[in-house]
Motif scaffolding. Structure first.
Motif, PDB file in Angstrom:
ATOM      1  N   ALA A   1      38.823  28.961  29.677  1.00 17.94           N
ATOM      2  CA  ALA A   1      40.679  29.891  29.308  1.00 17.94           C
ATOM      3  C   ALA A   1      40.836  30.875  28.963  1.00 17.94           C
ATOM      4  N   LEU A   2      39.211  31.092  27.723  1.00 19.61           N
ATOM      5  CA  LEU A   2      39.898  32.848  27.483  1.00 19.61           C
ATOM      6  C   LEU A   2      39.736  33.918  28.097  1.00 19.61           C
ATOM      7  N   ARG A   3      38.405  33.276  29.446  1.00 19.95           N
ATOM      8  CA  ARG A   3      38.245  34.060  30.278  1.00 19.95           C
ATOM      9  C   ARG A   3      39.603  34.372  31.388  1.00 19.95           C
ATOM     10  N   LEU A   4      40.240  33.699  31.445  1.00 23.85           N
ATOM     11  CA  LEU A   4      41.582  33.587  32.024  1.00 23.85           C
ATOM     12  C   LEU A   4      42.983  34.296  31.818  1.00 23.85           C
ATOM     13  N   ALA A   5      42.291  34.375  30.228  1.00 22.77           N
ATOM     14  CA  ALA A   5      43.633  34.770  29.523  1.00 22.77           C
ATOM     15  C   ALA A   5      43.359  36.023  29.229  1.00 22.77           C
ATOM     16  N   ALA A   6      42.476  36.608  29.107  1.00 24.86           N
ATOM     17  CA  ALA A   6      41.808  37.792  29.089  1.00 24.86           C
ATOM     18  C   ALA A   6      42.008  38.661  30.869  1.00 24.86           C
ATOM     19  N   ARG A   7      42.048  37.971  31.106  1.00 21.27           N
ATOM     20  CA  ARG A   7      42.178  38.516  33.119  1.00 21.27           C
ATOM     21  C   ARG A   7      43.287  38.542  33.262  1.00 21.27           C
ATOM     22  N   ILE A   8      44.277  38.007  32.777  1.00 23.45           N
ATOM     23  CA  ILE A   8      45.951  38.129  33.309  1.00 23.45           C
ATOM     24  C   ILE A   8      46.323  39.144  32.032  1.00 23.45           C
ATOM     25  N   GLU A   9      45.642  39.092  31.073  1.00 22.67           N
ATOM     26  CA  GLU A   9      46.456  40.133  30.162  1.00 22.67           C
ATOM     27  C   GLU A   9      45.514  41.681  30.286  1.00 22.67           C
ATOM     28  N   GLY A  10      44.817  42.006  30.905  1.00 18.16           N
ATOM     29  CA  GLY A  10      43.792  42.708  31.882  1.00 18.16           C
ATOM     30  C   GLY A  10      44.456  43.757  33.053  1.00 18.16           C
ATOM     31  N   ALA A  11      45.068  42.282  33.471  1.00 21.19           N
ATOM     32  CA  ALA A  11      46.119  42.865  34.713  1.00 21.19           C
ATOM     33  C   ALA A  11      47.924  43.370  34.182  1.00 21.19           C
ATOM     34  N   LEU A  12      48.007  43.069  32.669  1.00 15.10           N
ATOM     35  CA  LEU A  12      49.452  43.745  32.599  1.00 15.10           C
ATOM     36  C   LEU A  12      49.138  45.092  32.468  1.00 15.10           C
TER      37      LEU A  12
ATOM     38  N   ALA B   1      51.666  32.076  38.070  1.00 13.02           N
ATOM     39  CA  ALA B   1      51.771  33.441  39.585  1.00 13.02           C
ATOM     40  C   ALA B   1      50.748  33.503  38.781  1.00 13.02           C
ATOM     41  N   ALA B   2      50.450  34.392  38.365  1.00 16.33           N
ATOM     42  CA  ALA B   2      49.673  35.864  36.773  1.00 16.33           C
ATOM     43  C   ALA B   2      48.294  34.599  36.510  1.00 16.33           C
ATOM     44  N   LEU B   3      48.371  33.423  36.450  1.00 16.52           N
ATOM     45  CA  LEU B   3      46.782  32.399  35.887  1.00 16.52           C
ATOM     46  C   LEU B   3      46.477  31.682  37.881  1.00 16.52           C
ATOM     47  N   LEU B   4      46.752  31.704  38.884  1.00 12.51           N
ATOM     48  CA  LEU B   4      46.645  31.805  40.283  1.00 12.51           C
ATOM     49  C   LEU B   4      45.749  33.053  39.937  1.00 12.51           C
ATOM     50  N   ARG B   5      46.014  33.797  40.601  1.00 12.92           N
ATOM     51  CA  ARG B   5      45.635  35.246  40.268  1.00 12.92           C
ATOM     52  C   ARG B   5      44.107  35.690  39.246  1.00 12.92           C
TER      53      ARG B   5
END
Length: 209
Positions: A198-209, A177-181
């Motif tokens: 993929a690095l940008r996706l991971a950063a956005r997921i981490e930033g949303a936590l 779900a976090a990856l989709l967002r």
């Protein structure tokens, strides 16, 4: 949560290339070969996944009418008799031959617009014993998730995108779900062909936590 390396693998093709694509327009689904109650479940699952992703659904696509078409059937050979299906699926006969030989129970084909975003998705489900064992809710949610991105062929081979809660409710795994967002964030591109995405996706997921 998913690491950048794990995300990269989820969009890396068998030839080693990284390809990410998401929908660039609202999803307008239609489902063939199911009873009315299952149809409602399928459409509800698509709507729920879109809402969770920050995307949207609609009744009609201005170009295609329906742009997410889902077909349920019992034998791959049935596809050869579907009128005009060969116009949607290039080399339909050879595709059917491969699916029969592999004893596959599902197949997805995508079309893309001029920006490389997903324009249409065709989902074919041969309802074998494995799919019959899934509840309608689980099957619907799983297929909705798998239609949201151009995932790699191995993205969910070893682990389902779903989880079952203690009360028996089936939901998306939190990391999926976090990856989709993250993928549907407006600042992210609709298509990417470089693994740095993929690095940008991971950063956005981490930033949303």
């Amino acid at each position: 949560m998913l690491t950048a390396s794990e995300i990269e693998r989820m969009f890396t093709r068998t030839d080693g290339s990284y390809v990410f694509a998401r929908w660039g327009r609202p999803i307008c689904p239609v489902v063939f070969g199911v009873q009315d109650e299952t149809l409602v479940i399928m459409k509800s699952a698509i709507e729920a996944v879109c809402i969770a992703s920050g995307h949207s659904t609609d009744e009609l696509d201005p170009e295609l009418g329906s742009n997410l078409m889902m077909f349920f059937f019992s034998d791959w050979e049935e596809l050869r008799a579907v009128p005009d299906l060969d116009q949607m699926i290039p080399q339909l006969d050879s595709v059917v031959d491969r699916l029969v030989a592999a004893q596959a129970n599902q197949y997805r084909a995508f079309r893309f617009d001029e920006q490389g975003a997903i324009q249409a998705c065709f989902v074919f489900l041969r309802v074998d014993e494995a799919l019959q064992q899934l509840g309608a809710d689980s099957l619907a949610l799983s297929q909705a998730v798998q239609a949201m991105f151009l995932w790699s062929q191995e993205a969910f081979q070893s682990r389902s995108p779903l989880a079952v809660l203690d009360n028996g409710t089936t939901v998306m795994r939190p990391e999926v779900a976090a990856l989709l967002r993250a993928g549907y964030d407006r600042v992210m591109p609709v298509r990417a062909d470089d693994a740095s995405h993929a690095l940008r996706l991971a950063a956005r997921i981490e930033g949303a936590l």
